[in-house]
Design an enzyme around this catalytic site. Structure first.
Site, short mmCIF file in Angstrom:
data_model
loop_
_atom_site.label_atom_id
_atom_site.label_comp_id
_atom_site.label_asym_id
_atom_site.label_seq_id
_atom_site.Cartn_x
_atom_site.Cartn_y
_atom_site.Cartn_z
CG ASP A 1 -2.00 -1.03 1.18
OD1 ASP A 1 -2.47 -1.34 0.08
OD2 ASP A 1 -2.40 -1.53 2.25
CG ASP B 1 -6.79 -1.32 -1.70
OD1 ASP B 1 -7.10 -2.53 -1.78
OD2 ASP B 1 -5.85 -0.90 -1.00
#
Length: 188
Positions: free
Chosen positions: A136, A150
């Site tokens: 991330d 995402d």
């Protein structure tokens, strides 16, 4: 007449395959973009030094997330990986063959891209298969650090909500009946 029906059936089958193909192609492109951004981040970002992109609004901050959204379920990486595999198989073998609407092709393709992107990390990134941490790197105020996969999943969810609640279009491309309508046959 029989030949015309066969031709129409072939056209419908071709249309179905075409939307499914578009969903898969969109999924592959989305996966490639997610993978490329993660590779760039891993090669260029220091986890201890976030990079400010838009002051106070957007930072690039490398983290490796063993859990789900908001780092929940960090000790359930194997379970999350198995769920992602099941989701990918469901999308490929149940949804893709049934897509007969361009909006649903987009939603399915975005879901394929997002699920595959994060699943790739869980299968092939450190610390190892079925235990891999998701990369991330996008940070905005008051929200979890996330990645391109995402974003695809979020856009897919918005598209599904739009298709089901606003336009009332089914996966097969037909207009869905509203629950409260009364047909003429049901009236006394």
């Amino acid at each position: 007449m029989h030949g015309l029906q066969e031709a129409g059936g072939t056209a419908i089958a071709g249309k179905t395959r075409r939307y499914g193909l578009w969903a898969v192609l969109l999924g592959l492109c989305g996966f490639a973009l997610d993978w490329a951004t993660k590779e760039w981040v891993l090669a260029n970002l220091d986890p201890t030094a976030p990079v400010q992109v838009i002051p106070g609004q957007l930072y690039l901050r490398l983290i490796r997330n063993p859990g789900a959204a908001f780092s929940m379920g960090e000790s359930f990486t194997v379970v999350l990986t198995c769920l992602a595999i099941a989701a990918l198989l469901f999308l490929l073998f149940w949804m893709v063959p049934r897509v007969r609407h361009p909006g649903w092709a987009v939603a399915t393709g975005l879901l394929l891209a997002g699920v595959a992107g994060n699943l790739f990390d869980r299968l092939f990134r450190e610390p190892g298969a079925f235990h891999g941490h998701v990369v991330d790197f996008l940070q905005v105020p008051w929200f979890a650090v996330f990645n391109v996969a995402d974003i695809w999943i979020t856009f897919a969810a918005v598209t599904v909500i739009w298709l089901t609640l606003i336009t009332s279009v089914t996966l097969s491309g037909e207009k869905a009946e509203r629950g409260g309508s009364t047909s003429a046959k049901a009236r006394p």
